[in-house]
Design an enzyme around this catalytic site. Sequence first.
Site, short mmCIF file in Angstrom:
data_model
loop_
_atom_site.label_atom_id
_atom_site.label_comp_id
_atom_site.label_asym_id
_atom_site.label_seq_id
_atom_site.Cartn_x
_atom_site.Cartn_y
_atom_site.Cartn_z
N PRO A 89 0.82 -1.23 0.00
CA PRO A 89 0.00 0.00 0.00
C PRO A 89 0.85 1.27 0.00
O PRO A 89 0.32 2.35 -0.29
CB PRO A 89 -0.81 -0.11 1.30
CG PRO A 89 -0.77 -1.55 1.68
CD PRO A 89 0.54 -2.07 1.18
N GLU A 116 3.87 -8.31 8.60
CA GLU A 116 3.68 -6.85 8.69
C GLU A 116 4.45 -6.10 7.62
O GLU A 116 4.22 -4.91 7.38
CB GLU A 116 4.07 -6.34 10.08
CG GLU A 116 3.31 -6.98 11.23
CD GLU A 116 1.84 -7.24 10.93
OE1 GLU A 116 1.13 -6.27 10.63
OE2 GLU A 116 1.43 -8.42 10.98
N ARG A 154 -2.57 -9.61 -20.49
CA ARG A 154 -3.59 -9.38 -21.51
C ARG A 154 -3.17 -8.31 -22.52
O ARG A 154 -3.80 -8.16 -23.56
CB ARG A 154 -4.96 -9.10 -20.90
CG ARG A 154 -4.98 -7.99 -19.88
CD ARG A 154 -6.32 -7.86 -19.19
NE ARG A 154 -7.32 -7.26 -20.05
CZ ARG A 154 -8.35 -7.91 -20.59
NH1 ARG A 154 -8.53 -9.19 -20.37
NH2 ARG A 154 -9.19 -7.27 -21.37
N ASP A 169 -10.36 -1.01 -25.50
CA ASP A 169 -10.12 0.29 -26.12
C ASP A 169 -10.51 1.47 -25.23
O ASP A 169 -9.78 2.43 -25.12
CB ASP A 169 -10.85 0.40 -27.46
CG ASP A 169 -10.11 -0.37 -28.55
OD1 ASP A 169 -9.05 -0.95 -28.22
OD2 ASP A 169 -10.59 -0.40 -29.69
C1 4FM Z 1 2.00 -6.18 1.48
C2 4FM Z 1 0.89 -7.44 3.17
C3 4FM Z 1 3.20 -6.56 1.97
C4 4FM Z 1 2.11 -7.83 3.69
C5 4FM Z 1 0.82 -6.63 2.08
C6 4FM Z 1 3.26 -7.36 3.08
C7 4FM Z 1 -1.26 -4.20 -1.42
C8 4FM Z 1 -2.02 -3.17 -2.00
C9 4FM Z 1 -1.41 -4.77 -0.09
C10 4FM Z 1 -0.51 -6.24 1.60
N1 4FM Z 1 -0.37 -4.56 -2.32
N2 4FM Z 1 -1.53 -2.97 -3.19
N3 4FM Z 1 -3.01 -2.48 -1.46
N4 4FM Z 1 -0.48 -5.64 0.29
O1 4FM Z 1 -2.34 -4.44 0.61
O2 4FM Z 1 -0.54 -3.81 -3.41
CL1 4FM Z 1 4.81 -7.85 3.70
#
Ligand code: 4FM
Length: 245
Positions: A89, A116, A154, A169
């Site tokens: 995130p 985490e 894709r 498109d």
């Molecule tokens: C990422 C959990 C890394 C543990 C997550 C670790 C996420 C998102 C997401 C969770 N990834 N977009 N939103 N990952 O929530 O890409 Cl270690």
Amino acid sequence: MLISVVSLFPEMVSTIGEYGVVGRAQQRELMTLEVENPRDHASDAHRTVDDRPYGGGPGMVMKYEPVAAALEAAKGNLPAGCPVVYLSPQGQAFDQAMAQRFAKMPGLVLLAGRYEGIDERLLESHIDEEVSLGDFVLSGGEIAAMAVIDAVVRLLPGVLGDDESAVQDSFMRGLLDHPHYTRPEEIAGRKVPDVLLSGDHARIARWRQKQALGRSYLRRPDLLEKLDLDDEQQTLLDEFLKEQS
Ligand code: 4FM
């Protein structure tokens, strides 16, 4: 294209290569999907991949060594210069333009984390880009990696047939898609718009473009702001808004 995913749940990721468009791409050898498990690169008898966070607090952190070794193994099978992407995130927002950029690469390494987070030093030493699917928290990066794979594969030449390509498109032009209808012509008093039954292909194309512009304006004004509408599109949007009120 060779896509290599580093994940503690390799069988979860490999299922993406068994179904639908991505499955077909893999069968036809337009894309190869590999998965590397950090646990196979752990050096202790317990095959440890996580440890407690320095500074304390809840949860565990993915250890540097096994993840680094898995990423190096993943990179080893790819041409030099392929980006190594960590899904989290905290990353830059993933969008269609980023999917198109990745689709031009000969290979891609995706790191799906668990717990985490990963030891921050991995980001400095092994990661080229941190990418986010959106402002929400998943339990791990696998589903995010699978979404990226689907969006990228894709776009690879020859993966979609002509019919399926046409469907892309609208979003490729930066707009939301228009509404779709199929039989029957009427459901509980809700009728298919007359224009779609007219057989007038120019009028239908114009209606669809108008709907795409109108929906984008109402639901995603941020998308429209990024575009420079031509006179024809501006006219269609004005007509849509007039018809609304
Ligand atoms: C990422 C959990 C890394 C543990 C997550 C670790 C996420 C998102 C997401 C969770 N990834 N977009 N939103 N990952 O929530 O890409 Cl270690």
